[in-house]
Design an enzyme around this catalytic site. Structure first.
Site, PDB file in Angstrom:
ATOM      1  N   TYR A 134       0.838  -1.205   0.000  1.00 31.91           N
ATOM      2  CA  TYR A 134       0.000   0.000   0.000  1.00 31.91           C
ATOM      3  C   TYR A 134       0.878   1.261   0.000  1.00 31.91           C
ATOM      4  O   TYR A 134       0.562   2.252  -0.655  1.00 31.91           O
ATOM      5  CB  TYR A 134      -0.923  -0.002   1.225  1.00 31.91           C
ATOM      6  CG  TYR A 134      -1.723   1.276   1.383  1.00 31.91           C
ATOM      7  CD1 TYR A 134      -2.584   1.713   0.379  1.00 31.91           C
ATOM      8  CD2 TYR A 134      -1.602   2.053   2.538  1.00 31.91           C
ATOM      9  CE1 TYR A 134      -3.312   2.894   0.528  1.00 31.91           C
ATOM     10  CE2 TYR A 134      -2.336   3.225   2.685  1.00 31.91           C
ATOM     11  CZ  TYR A 134      -3.182   3.636   1.681  1.00 31.91           C
ATOM     12  OH  TYR A 134      -3.895   4.797   1.820  1.00 31.91           O
TER      13      TYR A 134
ATOM     14  N   TYR B  67      -0.874  12.802   6.690  1.00 36.91           N
ATOM     15  CA  TYR B  67      -0.419  11.758   7.603  1.00 36.91           C
ATOM     16  C   TYR B  67       1.091  11.855   7.769  1.00 36.91           C
ATOM     17  O   TYR B  67       1.822  12.081   6.802  1.00 36.91           O
ATOM     18  CB  TYR B  67      -0.730  10.364   7.029  1.00 36.91           C
ATOM     19  CG  TYR B  67      -2.159   9.863   7.152  1.00 36.91           C
ATOM     20  CD1 TYR B  67      -3.070  10.440   8.021  1.00 36.91           C
ATOM     21  CD2 TYR B  67      -2.565   8.771   6.400  1.00 36.91           C
ATOM     22  CE1 TYR B  67      -4.371   9.939   8.117  1.00 36.91           C
ATOM     23  CE2 TYR B  67      -3.864   8.263   6.494  1.00 36.91           C
ATOM     24  CZ  TYR B  67      -4.761   8.858   7.359  1.00 36.91           C
ATOM     25  OH  TYR B  67      -6.028   8.359   7.444  1.00 36.91           O
TER      26      TYR B  67
ATOM     27  N   ARG C 199     -11.479  13.416   2.419  1.00 35.34           N
ATOM     28  CA  ARG C 199     -12.419  12.568   3.150  1.00 35.34           C
ATOM     29  C   ARG C 199     -13.769  12.452   2.447  1.00 35.34           C
ATOM     30  O   ARG C 199     -14.478  11.457   2.615  1.00 35.34           O
ATOM     31  CB  ARG C 199     -12.620  13.103   4.563  1.00 35.34           C
ATOM     32  CG  ARG C 199     -11.347  13.102   5.404  1.00 35.34           C
ATOM     33  CD  ARG C 199     -10.811  11.709   5.631  1.00 35.34           C
ATOM     34  NE  ARG C 199      -9.579  11.710   6.429  1.00 35.34           N
ATOM     35  CZ  ARG C 199      -8.863  10.621   6.668  1.00 35.34           C
ATOM     36  NH1 ARG C 199      -9.239   9.442   6.171  1.00 35.34           N
ATOM     37  NH2 ARG C 199      -7.771  10.682   7.378  1.00 35.34           N
TER      38      ARG C 199
ATOM     39  N   GLU D  12     -14.039  -1.051   6.870  1.00 34.63           N
ATOM     40  CA  GLU D  12     -14.034   0.286   6.269  1.00 34.63           C
ATOM     41  C   GLU D  12     -15.350   0.466   5.529  1.00 34.63           C
ATOM     42  O   GLU D  12     -15.848  -0.479   4.916  1.00 34.63           O
ATOM     43  CB  GLU D  12     -12.846   0.411   5.307  1.00 34.63           C
ATOM     44  CG  GLU D  12     -12.754   1.762   4.619  1.00 34.63           C
ATOM     45  CD  GLU D  12     -11.443   1.919   3.825  1.00 34.63           C
ATOM     46  OE1 GLU D  12     -10.365   1.677   4.404  1.00 34.63           O
ATOM     47  OE2 GLU D  12     -11.529   2.273   2.639  1.00 34.63           O
TER      48      GLU D  12
HETATM   49  C1  3EB Z   1      -7.718   5.956   6.018  1.00 36.59           C
HETATM   50  O1  3EB Z   1      -8.575   6.729   6.482  1.00 36.59           O
HETATM   51  C2  3EB Z   1      -8.163   4.577   5.663  1.00 36.59           C
HETATM   52  O2  3EB Z   1      -5.444   5.469  -0.052  1.00 36.59           O
HETATM   53  O3  3EB Z   1      -7.060   6.202  -1.306  1.00 36.59           O
HETATM   54  C3  3EB Z   1      -9.364   5.371   3.035  1.00 36.59           C
HETATM   55  C4  3EB Z   1      -9.744   6.010   1.861  1.00 36.59           C
HETATM   56  C5  3EB Z   1      -8.089   4.831   3.129  1.00 36.59           C
HETATM   57  C6  3EB Z   1      -8.858   6.125   0.795  1.00 36.59           C
HETATM   58  C7  3EB Z   1      -6.635   5.759  -0.224  1.00 36.59           C
HETATM   59  C8  3EB Z   1      -7.214   4.955   2.060  1.00 36.59           C
HETATM   60  C9  3EB Z   1      -7.571   5.596   0.895  1.00 36.59           C
HETATM   61  O4  3EB Z   1      -6.530   6.285   5.880  1.00 36.59           O
HETATM   62  C10 3EB Z   1      -7.653   4.110   4.359  1.00 36.59           C
END
Ligand code: 3EB
Length: 330
Positions: free
Chosen positions: A133, A193, A206, A317
């Site tokens: 990932y 992040y 989001r 998720e």
């Molecule tokens: C998160 O909140 C969970 O890499 O496109 C959620 C939505 C998540 C999209 C992406 C990853 C992705 O980090 C993982």
């Protein structure tokens, strides 16, 4: 089954089929958009269950841009990429996929990404010193940069799930106007992040709020999990993770509602719940029922798929979309 189509529509949907296509799960004839994505449907077991996103248009063109197959009515474009991995590795494969994706946006005159679905084979495996990932995040972010696209505020809504085998699968929706990107006040923006989660952060917002014409707004909620701040919470506890995910969904919906006149609600979504362990699907459904009530449209329409989540400690998720009358507040 008939759903509000995106803008630029004329004509009725007949038997749920539209000229442009649909995104959905469940294997019903005519709903093949997500087929080819190797995420097994766990629930419901009746045929015909879907969490659909319909598009329709007057005149639909189909074409290819590199590895992208697309269909567009000139207003909206649905794109699909399936790339088999050779010796290049997932970072390079993701880079190639997203390079072609950006080319397709140009070729179709639909420059703005609204929503992306990413399905990565063996997402949590080690890719030679880096989790796959995280390799994907490297290639994806670099392709955004190469395309001159921002990698922070204004990133598209997305999800990234793991499948057992097969090609890197990407599905996406683009349009002619940029959506309004929504963040979650309970969570650090994913594109911010810290590097503890990988050398390059994921590139997504989001949620995205889009005017789809006809006085309607569409809300696309990215994959949402049990993350508060930037940390996974309730590791190992699928029930608490599900409850935390619902709190996160509630918060992102409230943030979206603050930016428009529509009132989206947790109990009226088209949702897909991904569970890492198939045996957890009935419990996740029960917790949704406990939280939303058995009559809630979200519960009635939800589809449960088996998939790995992008962090090894996440068990569930949920992604969703909804359409409601309203206008944006810029
Ligand atoms: C998160 O909140 C969970 O890499 O496109 C959620 C939505 C998540 C999209 C992406 C990853 C992705 O980090 C993982």
């Amino acid at each position: 089954m008939q759903r509000a189509p995106l803008a630029g529509i004329s004509g009725e949907l007949v038997d749920g089929r539209s000229p442009l296509g649909a995104m959905g799960y469940g294997g019903r004839a005519g709903v093949a958009w997500m087929s080819g994505v190797n995420a097994p449907v766990l629930l419901p077991d009746e045929a015909g269950a879907t969490a659909d996103l319909w598009l329709a248009g007057d005149r639909v063109d189909a074409g290819r841009s590199g590895g992208v197959h697309w269909r567009s009515d000139g207003h909206w474009m649905l794109g699909s990429i399936d790339l088999e991995e050779g010796s290049e590795g997932l970072e390079q494969l993701a880079h190639n996929a997203y390079r072609d994706l950006f080319q397709a946006l140009q070729d179709t005159g639909c420059p703005h990404l609204l929503r992306i679905w990413n399905y990565l084979p063996r997402i949590n495996d080690d890719g030679g010193g880096l989790e796959r990932y995280r390799q994907f995040n490297l290639g994806r972010q670099q392709a955004f940069i190469d395309a001159g696209h921002g990698i922070y505020e204004g990133s598209p809504a997305a999800c990234a799930l793991g499948v057992q085998r097969g090609a890197l699968g990407i599905r996406f929706l683009a349009g002619q106007r940029a959506p309004l990107a929504i963040e979650n006040p309970r969570q650090v923006s994913a594109y911010r992040y810290p590097s503890a989660y990988g050398p390059r952060p994921p590139t997504f917002s989001r949620a995205a709020l889009a005017d789809i014409g006809g006085g309607q707004l569409a809300l696309f909620i990215s994959g949402t999990a049990s993350i508060v701040g930037h940390a996974t919470v309730h590791a190992g506890d699928v029930a608490e993770q599900t409850r935390e995910t619902l709190r996160n969904l509630d918060a992102v919906i409230a943030a979206a509602n603050a930016r428009c006149s529509a009132q989206f609600a947790l109990d009226a979504l088209d949702a897909v719940a991904y569970v890492r362990h198939p045996a957890h699907a009935p419990l996740v459904r029960q917790l949704l029922e406990d939280a939303l009530g058995s009559a809630a449209p979200t519960l009635q329409r939800a589809v449960y798929l088996e998939a790995d989540i992008c962090r090894h400690d996440l068990l569930v998720e949920i992604e969703a979309h909804a359409i409601a009358p309203g206008v944006l507040r810029q």
